[in-house]
Design an enzyme around this catalytic site. Structure first.
Site, PDB file in Angstrom:
ATOM      1  N   GLU A   1      51.313  -3.663  80.274  1.00 57.42           N
ATOM      2  CA  GLU A   1      50.945  -4.325  81.527  1.00 57.42           C
ATOM      3  C   GLU A   1      49.884  -3.458  82.208  1.00 57.42           C
ATOM      4  O   GLU A   1      50.172  -2.313  82.581  1.00 57.42           O
ATOM      5  CB  GLU A   1      52.166  -4.519  82.423  1.00 57.42           C
ATOM      6  N   SER A   2      48.682  -4.010  82.388  1.00 62.31           N
ATOM      7  CA  SER A   2      47.587  -3.185  82.910  1.00 62.31           C
ATOM      8  C   SER A   2      47.899  -2.659  84.305  1.00 62.31           C
ATOM      9  O   SER A   2      47.540  -1.530  84.644  1.00 62.31           O
ATOM     10  CB  SER A   2      46.278  -3.979  82.916  1.00 62.31           C
TER      11      SER A   2
ATOM     12  N   CYS B   1      43.749  -5.357  74.748  1.00 57.24           N
ATOM     13  CA  CYS B   1      44.406  -6.187  75.764  1.00 57.24           C
ATOM     14  C   CYS B   1      44.412  -5.474  77.122  1.00 57.24           C
ATOM     15  O   CYS B   1      43.375  -5.408  77.771  1.00 57.24           O
ATOM     16  CB  CYS B   1      45.802  -6.587  75.305  1.00 57.24           C
TER      17      CYS B   1
ATOM     18  N   ARG C   1      41.789 -11.596  83.645  1.00 57.19           N
ATOM     19  CA  ARG C   1      43.155 -11.321  83.184  1.00 57.19           C
ATOM     20  C   ARG C   1      43.911 -12.615  82.916  1.00 57.19           C
ATOM     21  O   ARG C   1      43.650 -13.640  83.548  1.00 57.19           O
ATOM     22  CB  ARG C   1      43.929 -10.520  84.245  1.00 57.19           C
TER      23      ARG C   1
ATOM     24  N   HIS D   1      45.604  -8.151  69.814  1.00 62.93           N
ATOM     25  CA  HIS D   1      46.423  -7.000  69.431  1.00 62.93           C
ATOM     26  C   HIS D   1      46.382  -6.743  67.930  1.00 62.93           C
ATOM     27  O   HIS D   1      47.262  -7.212  67.207  1.00 62.93           O
ATOM     28  CB  HIS D   1      47.880  -7.245  69.836  1.00 62.93           C
TER      29      HIS D   1
ATOM     30  N   GLU E   1      47.281  -4.188  66.622  1.00 63.20           N
ATOM     31  CA  GLU E   1      48.427  -3.305  66.337  1.00 63.20           C
ATOM     32  C   GLU E   1      49.709  -4.088  66.080  1.00 63.20           C
ATOM     33  O   GLU E   1      50.718  -3.510  65.712  1.00 63.20           O
ATOM     34  CB  GLU E   1      48.601  -2.285  67.478  1.00 63.20           C
TER      35      GLU E   1
END
Lengths: 291, 312
Positions: free
Chosen positions: A68-69, A100, A130, A257, A259
């Site tokens: 969560e930024s 992200c 966002r 993502h 990852e």
């Protein structure tokens, strides 16, 4: 800093304040194994989780993971990591990749932030939007063609043969590529509900040879722009579509993502970029020391 | 390391499809992965949600009454008013979760229609079905469910839960049950990891868990989905304790908004979850937090007053 000059050792940090940092470490390990089979120069890679400034100082390059930024930004602020991160990315300009939430933090400007705005690190002259696609039920997977992988790594990395299955979780997009300005994106700051990152001056002594070029668009998401809600459409650059990967000098950002895929191709490509950047930096440092 | 959650999500050998005919389990577990290393806070209105967001919460759980109040007031406890949930969704940019009663699939349909980011099929509310949990795979919205032991966790994952949490004992401020549930799950996984396939088949029968999922879990040495702590976490030290025991993140229910200085305590717990292995930071953030929630001693509670026994 940290790693020895002239040695083949490279230390990669993954910012571990919150989010999917362990997944990046796993894929970096996989990528390093692939590189070991194809590289002429054998590298000693070290991958570590970064939670404070001494740990950050020991890194040659950094990944800012998904999460969560707002949480990452607030935690960084409260444990005095925001300024060291800005120094790392914008002053000494070491290679950095954000996924992200990481892309949001690396943007010079962001929309749809929490009330009262949020702190950004900056480094990429772009404006991100966002949660562009909406809430979790709008999260999705998509097959991507990423030409930069094939150019760098050949047939095995050809995403037109074997697409990159990308995962978008409440993902942001780059909604506008901004002209490079020296200083903060003040034009963006005057827009409603847009936050900007504070400006930092590049340190020419340690970041020699890094040219601050314009932002390169590395990947777009075909066919999604049409699905954007009408009220947001006019804000988008007509020619841009949905930009989901960008690079500016040695700062790289993806809105999806890699990852979470188990597909290490982007990590292999990025480690190669880092490898070259570190060699250049060390060679220049050695020249300076001699003269 | 055996305790890492692999980047490829698997759910035993089966990857059930949703109503649209696609396997979306990766996308569902993906959001849970993004919440790791973070704190999810119970909130009852938009104002509390903003305090949670400013404190650095990775998500909020919207509910009508925090568990401590549900416990004190009694009565039947249900899904919250959609209007309240919508207000919270409009106020914060972080994910918003909401609770549905165990087995109440229509409450889940309603929450999905509102667009919440995660549903907690929760024992904190009054169960709506005496035998069945919700079939969670067909939903597009992901689910988190509570567990006390490995069998319960794997049954929930088999039904489609994309994230697990300990049940603990909600609304008490006593962390002992969350610790018990986490230690129980870990001990059972450790034992399973040393078993042969034949022994795992017997264990699967004993703990009433699907064999495929149990085998996958034994191989990984951890649950195959993200696992948070919940139920009784009241201090930064409690949160760090659960992280050191191997949880991926922490839910805090009554512990924040039933304490003296909610905002300060919330920020401290967020820092504690990031720096859970750094006692110096933990000491700093634990200082001067004011009154913790009063708390109920679980050891002196009657079995009938405990919520953790709900769920099958």
């Amino acid at each position: 800093m940290g790693s020895q000059e002239g040695s083949s050792a490279i230390t990669i940090g993954v910012l571990a304040l919150q989010g999917a940092f362990n997944e990046h470490v796993q894929l970096l390990r996989e990528a390093a194994q692939i590189l070991a089979t194809k590289d002429i120069i054998q590298r000693t890679w070290t991958f570590k989780e970064i939670r404070n400034k001494p740990e950050l100082d020991s890194c040659d390059a950094l990944i800012i993971p998904g999460g969560e930024s707002t949480a990452i930004s607030l935690v960084a602020q409260r444990c005095n990591m925001l300024e060291p991160l800005r120094d790392f990315v914008k002053v000494i300009r070491k290679p950095t990749w954000g996924t992200c939430a990481g892309l949001i933090l690396l943007a010079e400007a962001a929309n749809a932030t929490k009330k009262g705005g949020q702190e950004l690190i900056g480094g990429l002259d772009v404006r991100v939007n966002r949660n562009h696609f909406g809430r979790q039920i709008e999260s999705f997977q998509a097959d991507l063609n990423l030409p930069f992988l094939q150019q760098a790594d050949g047939k095995d990395f050809d995403t037109s043969q074997k697409p990159f299955r990308a995962i978008f979780i409440r993902a942001p997009i780059v909604e506008k590529v901004l002209p490079h300005v020296s200083g903060a994106q003040t034009g963006q700051a005057s827009l409603d509900e847009t936050v900007t990152a504070p400006s930092r001056t590049i340190d020419e002594n340690v970041a020699k040879g890094i040219k601050l070029a314009d932002v390169e668009i590395m990947a777009t998401l075909p066919g999604r722009a049409a699905a954007v809600q009408d009220d947001k459409k006019e804000k988008l650059d007509a020619e841009a579509g949905d930009i989901i990967a960008v690079r500016q000098a040695n700062v790289f950002g993806t809105s999806f993502h890699p990852e979470l895929t188990g597909d290490p191709r982007i990590h292999v490509w990025w480690l190669e970029q880092v490898s070259e950047a570190v060699d250049r930096r060390r060679a220049l440092a050695a020249e300076t020391a001699e003269s | 390391m055996a305790t890492e959650l692999p980047t490829r999500t698997t759910n035993g050998e089966r990857m059930p499809l949703n109503a649209a005919g696609e396997d979306n389990f990766t996308v569902k577990t993906g959001l849970a992965r993004m919440l790791k290393g973070g704190v999810i806070m119970d909130v009852v209105n938009a104002e509390q949600a903003r305090i949670a967001e400013e404190a650095g919460a990775v998500a909020v759980m919207a509910l009508e009454r925090v568990p401590a109040d549900i416990r004190a007031e009694g009565g039947v406890s249900r899904m919250s008013d959609p209007k309240m949930i919508r207000e919270i969704m409009a106020t914060v940019t972080i994910p918003v979760m909401a609770k549905a009663r165990i087995g109440h699939f229509v409450e889940c349909q309603i929450l999905e229609a509102i667009g919440v980011d995660y549903i907690d099929e929760s024992e904190v509310l009054t169960p709506a079905d005496h035998a069945h949990h919700v079939e969670k795979h067909p939903f597009s919205v992901p689910f988190v469910c509570g567990c006390r032991n490995l069998g319960e966790a794997l049954r929930r994952i088999s039904e489609g839960a994309a994230m697990i949490r300990t049940k603990g004992e909600a609304g008490t401020g006593d962390v002992v049950e969350a610790v018990r549930h986490m230690r129980t799950v870990s001990a059972e996984i450790n034992a399973a990891s040393r078993m042969s396939d034949m022994e795992l088949r017997v264990l699967a029968k004993e703990i009433q868990a699907p064999y495929d999922l149990l085998k996958e879990t034994a191989k990984l040495g951890r649950l195959p989905v993200v696992n948070f702590a919940a139920g009784g976490v009241a201090t930064p030290a409690d949160a760090a304790l659960m992280m050191q025991l191997g949880c991926d993140g922490v839910f805090v229910g009554s512990g924040i908004f039933k304490s003296g200085d909610a905002s300060k305590r919330a920020k401290a717990i967020v820092q504690a979850v990031t720096h859970y292995n750094d006692p110096k930071v933990l000491a700093e953030v634990s200082e001067d937090l004011g009154e913790a929630m009063v708390g109920l001693n679980v050891a002196s509670m009657d079995a009938k007053d405990k919520m953790q026994g709900r769920g099958w």
